[in-house]
Scaffold this motif. Structure first.
Motif, short mmCIF file in Angstrom:
data_model
loop_
_atom_site.label_atom_id
_atom_site.label_comp_id
_atom_site.label_asym_id
_atom_site.label_seq_id
_atom_site.Cartn_x
_atom_site.Cartn_y
_atom_site.Cartn_z
N ILE A 111 0.84 -1.21 0.00
CA ILE A 111 0.00 0.00 0.00
C ILE A 111 0.87 1.25 0.00
CG2 ILE A 111 -1.62 1.37 1.37
CD1 ILE A 111 -2.89 -1.24 2.28
N GLY A 112 1.93 1.24 0.83
CA GLY A 112 2.85 2.38 0.88
C GLY A 112 3.50 2.64 -0.47
N ILE A 113 3.89 1.56 -1.17
CA ILE A 113 4.48 1.70 -2.50
C ILE A 113 3.45 2.30 -3.47
CG2 ILE A 113 5.36 0.41 -4.50
CD1 ILE A 113 6.60 -1.56 -2.49
N GLY A 114 2.20 1.82 -3.37
CA GLY A 114 1.16 2.31 -4.26
C GLY A 114 0.88 3.79 -4.08
N PHE A 115 0.70 4.23 -2.83
CA PHE A 115 0.44 5.65 -2.61
C PHE A 115 1.68 6.49 -2.89
CE2 PHE A 115 -3.34 4.26 -0.18
CZ PHE A 115 -4.27 5.09 -0.76
N GLY A 116 2.87 5.87 -2.74
CA GLY A 116 4.10 6.58 -3.12
C GLY A 116 4.13 6.85 -4.61
N ALA A 117 3.74 5.85 -5.42
CA ALA A 117 3.67 6.04 -6.88
C ALA A 117 2.62 7.09 -7.23
CB ALA A 117 3.36 4.72 -7.56
N ILE A 172 1.60 6.59 -16.09
CA ILE A 172 2.07 5.24 -15.79
C ILE A 172 2.17 5.05 -14.28
CG2 ILE A 172 4.08 3.70 -15.91
CD1 ILE A 172 4.57 4.69 -18.73
N LEU A 173 2.74 6.04 -13.58
CA LEU A 173 2.85 5.96 -12.13
C LEU A 173 1.46 5.88 -11.49
CD1 LEU A 173 5.69 8.58 -11.52
CD2 LEU A 173 5.81 6.11 -11.09
N ARG A 174 0.52 6.62 -12.05
CA ARG A 174 -0.84 6.57 -11.52
C ARG A 174 -1.45 5.19 -11.71
NH1 ARG A 174 -5.87 8.56 -14.79
NH2 ARG A 174 -7.54 8.11 -13.32
N GLY A 175 -1.29 4.61 -12.89
CA GLY A 175 -1.85 3.29 -13.16
C GLY A 175 -1.27 2.22 -12.26
N VAL A 176 0.06 2.21 -12.11
CA VAL A 176 0.71 1.22 -11.24
C VAL A 176 0.33 1.47 -9.78
CG1 VAL A 176 2.94 0.37 -10.43
CG2 VAL A 176 2.62 0.89 -12.86
N GLY A 177 0.26 2.76 -9.40
CA GLY A 177 -0.10 3.10 -8.03
C GLY A 177 -1.50 2.64 -7.66
N ILE A 213 0.67 7.34 3.21
CA ILE A 213 1.85 6.48 3.39
C ILE A 213 2.20 6.39 4.87
CG2 ILE A 213 4.29 6.17 2.86
CD1 ILE A 213 3.81 7.62 0.23
N PHE A 214 2.14 7.52 5.56
CA PHE A 214 2.50 7.54 6.98
C PHE A 214 1.44 6.89 7.85
CE2 PHE A 214 5.09 11.08 5.31
CZ PHE A 214 6.34 10.71 5.81
N LEU A 215 0.25 6.67 7.32
CA LEU A 215 -0.80 6.00 8.09
C LEU A 215 -0.73 4.49 7.98
CD1 LEU A 215 -3.99 8.21 7.48
CD2 LEU A 215 -2.61 8.04 9.56
N THR A 216 -0.02 3.98 6.98
CA THR A 216 0.00 2.52 6.76
C THR A 216 0.54 1.74 7.97
OG1 THR A 216 2.12 2.76 5.58
CG2 THR A 216 0.10 2.64 4.26
N PRO A 217 1.53 2.23 8.73
CA PRO A 217 1.99 1.43 9.88
C PRO A 217 0.93 1.22 10.95
CG PRO A 217 3.62 3.10 9.30
CD PRO A 217 2.38 3.41 8.54
N PHE A 218 -0.13 2.05 10.94
CA PHE A 218 -1.17 1.93 11.96
C PHE A 218 -2.19 0.85 11.63
CE2 PHE A 218 0.47 6.24 12.40
CZ PHE A 218 0.69 6.31 13.77
N ILE A 219 -2.09 0.27 10.42
CA ILE A 219 -2.94 -0.87 10.09
C ILE A 219 -2.38 -2.08 10.83
CG2 ILE A 219 -3.78 -2.38 8.25
CD1 ILE A 219 -3.37 -0.08 6.30
N SER A 220 -3.25 -2.78 11.56
CA SER A 220 -2.77 -3.94 12.30
C SER A 220 -2.56 -5.11 11.35
CB SER A 220 -3.77 -4.33 13.38
OG SER A 220 -5.01 -4.69 12.81
N LYS A 221 -1.57 -5.92 11.67
CA LYS A 221 -1.33 -7.12 10.87
C LYS A 221 -2.45 -8.11 11.17
CE LYS A 221 2.68 -9.69 9.29
NZ LYS A 221 4.11 -9.95 9.51
N PRO A 222 -3.23 -8.50 10.15
CA PRO A 222 -4.41 -9.34 10.42
C PRO A 222 -4.06 -10.65 11.10
CG PRO A 222 -4.43 -8.50 8.19
CD PRO A 222 -3.09 -8.18 8.74
N ASP A 223 -4.95 -11.07 12.01
CA ASP A 223 -4.76 -12.35 12.68
C ASP A 223 -5.01 -13.50 11.72
OD1 ASP A 223 -4.24 -11.09 15.08
OD2 ASP A 223 -6.38 -10.99 15.58
N ALA A 224 -4.31 -14.58 11.93
CA ALA A 224 -4.53 -15.77 11.11
C ALA A 224 -5.77 -16.49 11.59
CB ALA A 224 -3.31 -16.69 11.19
N GLY A 225 -6.21 -17.43 10.79
CA GLY A 225 -7.30 -18.28 11.21
C GLY A 225 -8.66 -17.91 10.70
N VAL A 226 -8.75 -16.97 9.76
CA VAL A 226 -10.04 -16.61 9.21
C VAL A 226 -10.54 -17.71 8.30
CG1 VAL A 226 -11.25 -14.97 7.75
CG2 VAL A 226 -9.54 -14.17 9.35
#
Length: 530
Positions: free
Chosen positions: A353-359, A384-389, A512-525
């Motif tokens: 996600i960070g790479i995408g919003f960076g592009a 091109i950057l917009r499409g890849v982003g 981009i700076f908000l992406t670290p606040f996304i929690s890593k999803p728990d396994a087992g879904v």
């Protein structure tokens, strides 16, 4: 067959299943048919945008009436999208999608046969409302029918379609109008629409209906939601055109939206079976994914709007030329989709996600240096950057928002998730139009202060223009003054475009700076793959 798998694809790890089960061909074909239906529904948002002058002439409509060809579709669609989760549970995916595809196809035919602007507006509203049920239903199917190890295949498909359809809409619309007529903007839906309807009816078998939900249907919730979302969409669409609250209708519908929103939220949180269950936002990752989807809507629809406006107003491009220029973004999205799908299976979704919003941010930042001379090649790399982003954001955001929701909540959550993207687009367009108007007035005032009789540079330019127009005799100086005024206005407009691109760049960097606040999803879904 029920396949229990971890959501490690969402968390960024390779699924632990040693040998992935093959895709069920019948269901995959049904899913592809649904994706194509969704493509048509999203495409029709933008396919008319480049051809509104031709539709206006064909229907003898006024300049005030013709924007409603697009606005009526958007308002109706934004009401159906969150409602589709409840209807899908009540009627089943098969029945809802078949009705949506058939109704959308029929209303496309009616739009093509419209003989007045009033008929067109009614048909477009019905087309948007009925067809809107297809969009979230496809997202829900992708995350309930297929196990997590298949998400690197199905998630890029829906991500590509959901983002490429509005991007290439002006391109397809321009070609159809130039080669045939505006009627073909709608007639093109007929044959594929019939095929999607038949395939949906015969192949979809994902779930069973619960008709008891229809007997408990919350009509008050539907009415308040329709008033809230419909009024909000109207205000956001028409506000910039009507100078916001100087127009009495904007004031009236703002009040309606505020009152209806309060009643809707109260209803949604107090009844046993609300038409839209807002408790999905209690899931941290779904809430974060919806926020990112909202901003993606600003970038997706905002830039799809900005580039054509610049090319038409400043460069004088025809709809066909605009479509050919905009096609670069669609091609970049198409070519990058498989690569992004593979990355989503092995990379932490938050990094992607960070790479995408960076592009995204880099592409818009490059355009902040825009001048009146920019055309295809100057916009080539930013597009091109917009499409890849877009693709780098869409796939992991889908996975994070919907990939770890319990299966019985995915249908409802899918409607809310898609609603945030559409509302982001509406807010983005309102913000962009307002900022363009305000900044252009500011730059026009500042430039006018510099182009005065006391400025030697201005006088030299006026003298040169007068010499060029000398054949007009005594009118040469007046013609030269008009040309200078047009030049000043053009430059003020270009500077306003640059300001908007600055704002979008900062917005994407903030995400981009908000992406670290996304929690890593728990396994087992657990995902029911039957």
């Amino acid at each position: 067959m029920t396949a229990a798998a971890t959501a490690s694809g969402v968390a960024g790890a390779v699924p632990a299943t040693p040998a992935a089960a093959p895709l069920d061909k019948r269901r995959f074909i049904a899913f592809i048919a649904m994706v194509f239906g969704m493509f048509m529904a999203i495409l029709d948002i933008q396919i008319v945008s480049a051809s509104l002058p031709q539709i206006q002439a064909g229907l003898s409509a006024s300049a005030d009436q013709i924007p409603w060809v697009q606005t009526s579709y958007l308002i109706a669609e934004v009401i159906m999208i969150p409602l589709s989760g409840y209807l899908s549970r009540a009627l089943s995916t098969r029945i809802l999608f078949t009705i949506s595809a058939a109704g959308f196809t029929f209303m496309s035919l009616m739009c093509a046969t419209a003989t007045s602007i009033e008929q067109m507006i009614v048909y477009r509203a019905l087309q948007g409302f009925i067809g809107g049920g297809m969009i979230p239903t496809v997202f829900a199917a992708a995350f309930t029918v297929f196990p997590p190890d298949k998400r690197p295949i199905v998630s890029p498909i829906i991500g590509l379609v959901a983002t490429m359809a509005p991007t290439i809409g002006p391109t397809i619309g321009g070609y159809l109008t130039d080669i045939f007529s505006w009627h073909w903007l709608f007639l093109i839906n007929i044959v594929p629409g019939v095929a999607v309807t038949l395939l949906s009816f015969t192949l979809i078998d994902f779930d069973e209906p619960d008709f008891a939900l229809l007997r408990r249907f919350d009509w008050m919730g539907l009415i308040t939601m329709a008033l809230f979302l419909g009024s909000l969409e109207f205000v956001l669409e028409e506000g910039p055109l009507k100078d916001w609250y100087s127009d009495e209708y904007i004031v009236i519908f703002t009040v309606v939206a505020i009152v209806a929103s309060g009643l809707f939220f109260w209803r949604a949180l107090t009844v046993d079976e609300p038409v839209v269950n807002l408790r999905a936002f209690g899931n941290r990752n779904f809430a974060a994914g919806s926020l990112f989807s909202f901003v993606m809507g600003i970038g997706l629809y905002g830039l799809t709007y900005l580039y054509p406006i610049y090319l038409a107003r400043i460069r004088g491009y025809s709809p066909l030329q605009i479509g050919e220029t905009m096609f670069v973004t669609g091609a970049a999205m198409f070519l990058s989709a498989p690569f992004i799908g593979r990355l989503s299976a092995v990379m932490d979704q938050r990094v992607l996600i960070g790479i995408g919003f960076g592009a995204f941010a880099l592409g818009t930042w490059m355009v902040t240096g825009i001048t009146a001379d920019w055309d295809f090649w100057e916009l080539f790399i930013p597009q091109i950057l917009r499409g890849v982003g877009i693709m780098a954001c869409m796939v992991p955001v889908n996975n994070i928002a919907l990939g770890t929701m319990p299966p019985d909540e995915v249908k409802n959550a899918s409607g809310l998730f898609n609603l945030t993207r559409n509302l982001g687009g509406a807010v983005g367009l309102a913000l962009i139009n307002t900022m363009l108007n305000n900044r252009m007035d500011l730059h026009l005032q500042r430039l006018a202060e510099q182009v005065t009789w006391s400025r030697d540079v201005a006088l030299e330019r006026l003298s040169a223009l007068t010499g060029v127009l000398a054949a007009r005799g005594s009118d040469a100086e007046m013609a030269a003054l008009k040309q200078m005024a047009q030049m000043v206005r053009r430059e003020a407009t270009v500077m306003a475009f640059a300001d908007v691109f600055y704002l979008l760049s900062f917005l994407f960097v903030a995400l981009i700076f908000l992406t670290p606040f996304i929690s890593k999803p728990d396994a087992g879904v657990q995902v029911d793959a039957h």
